[in-house]
Design an enzyme around this catalytic site. Sequence first.
Site, PDB file in Angstrom:
ATOM      1  N   VAL A 294      -7.623 -22.585   7.733  1.00 51.14           N
ATOM      2  CA  VAL A 294      -6.281 -22.009   7.597  1.00 51.14           C
ATOM      3  C   VAL A 294      -6.131 -21.348   6.230  1.00 51.14           C
ATOM      4  O   VAL A 294      -5.609 -20.236   6.102  1.00 51.14           O
ATOM      5  CB  VAL A 294      -5.208 -23.101   7.794  1.00 51.14           C
ATOM      6  N   ALA A 295      -6.590 -22.036   5.194  1.00 49.40           N
ATOM      7  CA  ALA A 295      -6.402 -21.532   3.835  1.00 49.40           C
ATOM      8  C   ALA A 295      -7.253 -20.301   3.559  1.00 49.40           C
ATOM      9  O   ALA A 295      -6.856 -19.414   2.802  1.00 49.40           O
ATOM     10  CB  ALA A 295      -6.750 -22.632   2.825  1.00 49.40           C
ATOM     11  N   GLU A 299      -3.179 -15.394   5.443  1.00 49.26           N
ATOM     12  CA  GLU A 299      -2.194 -15.069   6.469  1.00 49.26           C
ATOM     13  C   GLU A 299      -1.031 -14.258   5.912  1.00 49.26           C
ATOM     14  O   GLU A 299      -0.286 -13.630   6.660  1.00 49.26           O
ATOM     15  CB  GLU A 299      -1.675 -16.350   7.138  1.00 49.26           C
ATOM     16  N   ASP A 341       0.711  24.581   6.120  1.00 48.26           N
ATOM     17  CA  ASP A 341       1.258  25.829   6.647  1.00 48.26           C
ATOM     18  C   ASP A 341       1.769  26.640   5.457  1.00 48.26           C
ATOM     19  O   ASP A 341       2.017  26.098   4.379  1.00 48.26           O
ATOM     20  CB  ASP A 341       2.396  25.498   7.619  1.00 48.26           C
ATOM     21  N   ASP A 626       5.844  23.003  10.497  1.00 42.57           N
ATOM     22  CA  ASP A 626       7.260  22.935  10.840  1.00 42.57           C
ATOM     23  C   ASP A 626       7.551  23.417  12.255  1.00 42.57           C
ATOM     24  O   ASP A 626       8.623  23.171  12.787  1.00 42.57           O
ATOM     25  CB  ASP A 626       8.098  23.752   9.854  1.00 42.57           C
ATOM     26  N   ASP A 630       2.707  23.596  15.496  1.00 41.59           N
ATOM     27  CA  ASP A 630       2.016  22.687  14.586  1.00 41.59           C
ATOM     28  C   ASP A 630       1.925  21.259  15.136  1.00 41.59           C
ATOM     29  O   ASP A 630       1.147  20.449  14.638  1.00 41.59           O
ATOM     30  CB  ASP A 630       2.742  22.635  13.234  1.00 41.59           C
ATOM     31  N   ASN A 720      -2.240 -22.929  -0.550  1.00 38.11           N
ATOM     32  CA  ASN A 720      -2.245 -21.722   0.254  1.00 38.11           C
ATOM     33  C   ASN A 720      -0.832 -21.172   0.427  1.00 38.11           C
ATOM     34  O   ASN A 720      -0.601 -19.963   0.397  1.00 38.11           O
ATOM     35  CB  ASN A 720      -2.870 -22.032   1.619  1.00 38.11           C
ATOM     36  N   THR A 723       0.791 -20.094  -3.412  1.00 43.73           N
ATOM     37  CA  THR A 723       0.106 -19.074  -4.214  1.00 43.73           C
ATOM     38  C   THR A 723      -0.024 -17.741  -3.493  1.00 43.73           C
ATOM     39  O   THR A 723       0.028 -16.681  -4.122  1.00 43.73           O
ATOM     40  CB  THR A 723      -1.293 -19.563  -4.644  1.00 43.73           C
ATOM     41  N   ASP A 724      -0.221 -17.768  -2.178  1.00 45.31           N
ATOM     42  CA  ASP A 724      -0.366 -16.503  -1.446  1.00 45.31           C
ATOM     43  C   ASP A 724       0.967 -15.811  -1.213  1.00 45.31           C
ATOM     44  O   ASP A 724       1.029 -14.596  -1.057  1.00 45.31           O
ATOM     45  CB  ASP A 724      -1.028 -16.755  -0.078  1.00 45.31           C
TER      46      ASP A 724
END
Length: 886
Positions: A294-295, A299, A341, A626, A630, A720, A723-724
């Site tokens: 997991v760590a 994630e 263009d 435009d 295009d 985890n 800190t993340d």
Amino acid sequence: MLTPTLTINPEAGGPDKWHAMQLAAVALQLGTDSDHGLTPAEAAQRLVRHGANKIREQRRRTVLDMLISQFKNFMIVALLAAALVSGLIGEAADTLVIISIVLLNATVGLIQDYRAEHAMASLGQLARLQATVIRAGECQTIPASSIVPGDVVLLDTGSTVPADLRLVEASGLKVAEAVLTGESVPVEKGTDSLDGASLELADRTNMAFKGTVVTYGRARGIAVATGMATELGKIAGMLEVAPAVQTPLQKRLAAFGRRLATVVLVICAIIFATGVLRDEPVLLMLLTSLSLAVAAIPEALPAVVTVMLAVGARNMARKNALVRRLPAVETLGSVSWICTDKTGTLTLNEMRTTELYVYGVRFPIASVDTKRPAVRCLLEALALCNNVSRAAGGEVAGDPTEVALWRVAAEAGLDKGVLEVTGPRSLELPFDSDRKRMTTIHRTGSGFIAYTKGAPETVIERCSASLSDHGVVAMDHERVLAAAEAMANSGLRVLAVASRKWDSLPAAHNIEGIERGLTLLGLAGMRDPPRPDVRQAVEACRSAGITPVMITGDHPVTACAIARELGILAPDDTVLTGRELSRLTDVALVEQVAHTRVFARVDPAQKIRIVDAIRAHGQFVAMTGDGVNDAPALAGADIGIAMGKKGTDVARDAASIVLLDDNFATIVGAVEEGRRIFDNIRKFIRYALTCNSAEIWTIFLAPFLGLPIPLLPIHILWINLVTDGLPGLALAAEPAEKGVMLRPPQPPGESVFARGMWQHIVWGGLAMAGVTLLTQAYAIHVASTHWQTMTFTVLTLSQMGHVLAIRSEQASFFAWGARSNMPLAGAVLLTFALQLMTIYVPVLNTVFRTTRLNMAELAICLLLSSVVFALVEVEKHLIRRGFLYR
């Protein structure tokens, strides 16, 4: 007269060859009569046979389809697996965090996809018009969707062309085709058949195309194509099949996710097996291995990326760049070629008179001397031989060319309304495509004066004299023609202006006599001028390693003049026209694009070929535009950039970014923001993987050093989580590094771990793990019962020191200062406070199985956790000196 019922085949002879056929052949081919049109019965049969004159809308994805597509990503699947693992080991809070992050990412993607589904709906809007047709000899107003091949359609000033028409009559007809061809000036139309079956759309002057607008005159034409068979329909078909293009970040993160998952599973299996072989409890090793799995997977990465892209999108909106698809923010940072263009992007999309030629002297408008008699006479003629009108509110209406002539006279103090009081118009000979001239006759105090303006080759030959400041003098025809040619070669649209005095009003039918024996007043040169800040933006692109290329439907001479002025076209660069491009194979085109900087007179399909040829060199391509023409290239490029002011809904909906000010220079600011975002994403990946690898190394190496398992599963999950999360998100606020626009773009094939990142992750993770294990060994050696709490604290705080140090890849933290990113400073302080709570709050001691540290032990933890910060600062010093990662 009844129209014969025929089994028509509009495709006979080829769908693009109507312009090369005689009118009688066109009518015969389509089974119609150019005077009386179809009968209502025949029209009804053909409507059943050919279908409604509508743009087909592609199958729209349902909300469920779009929602499911958000989870077809390896990283998302890995995160869901991590959530399942967290639930199995009893960490419901971590499961909820992961699922929340996944749902946030999916919601943002769903919103962006839902908005993108409107591109085809915008195309369909162009078909919801009314049209005037002749059926059974009578004029009828019908829905444009009811027009069928063979219908005779009437056009007037201001009307939108409802189908592709082969013109039968054209009285002074001018059609604005920029939306389809990119041609900046309304095209003069005629009826004669044209040589060359494969002429570009802009050169088919006897055709009027669906979706274009009549700016002047009137016409009658036979519908030769309706619905998806029209040129507009073909573009819609291209847009339907335009492949979805993955952004550089999506490609890199997908590859990163696959490799990471494989490595993590292998390492966790090794750790589990090693622990069991050392007679560690099986359940403990299972929980530890699952916790590490997991760590190890960051994630928070999708959420951090989403937040960074959203912040970047907000910043870009403040700079007039509206982001429709979030990944486009990062893509801009990797763009290596910008295909732009001309009309409205590099230029103002507004015709202006920029030069005058009076009696042998060519001078810019800024040098106009209205005190010179000859100049004043020319300006009076420009004001009076003109059908521009001005509303009470100040709005100016009229043909863009005439507006440009009217404006230069008005700015010189010659008001058309005032001049017409003393010189009212008595007669007008309208412009037509055969004469290529227009004449107005005005009453004066002593009689009448005629003013004629038109194409130089048709006016100059009818002049017998020229006007100087001292009166009428003999005329040097060759000299004037040479001046007109020189002005045209510099990219100007040139008109000649002449006059003739009459004692009495001439007869209106005597056109030939009225437009003979003229006195040349001068030449007027017009163009759509470049935007004032585009040249500087082009230079900034080149400094940033980005190649600017012009792709336009406009004339090659005009395109080259603008490109040279802006610095896009260098002396050694080549120019390629649509006709030349059509003769090249795809392989030859790939070779040609390497040194071609201007593509002129190209059609929509060719724009896609150009983009594909550039991408074949491994480049990331941004395409601006435009018009409806295009849209396919905007959808097919790595990033499509549409114009917000004067662009069409189709172009805007097909694009990833919309420029609110239609300015090429805005793209440069957007590219800088994109590079900042990409740098910050790299910083988060560097930070997250270094810290995650440190956790793995700590658990993996401890048994080999004779140490017990350093951390409990709850410790790993806590590290985890704290800190993340906030520190990682705070990296989104990092300012751009100095010189970000003085370096080349990220090479397309370059890994996200290039330029020293993987080396940093390896040594940084090992260094952090080494400090953590040293703490553990020291604490155990001094017989401290607090060794696990100290180990837990050092690993957590080391990661805070690391995130402060990696804010820049080269610059020292002390050069930037903590105040340059206050959100990050706050996130670090909050994480530090939360960590102290796990140590000193009794209830949390029970949850985390920690013990209170004394001041000496806490001081040791703070000292050891700063080691990694110091090592990263040394690394950056060596990089600045050129010793590392060259």
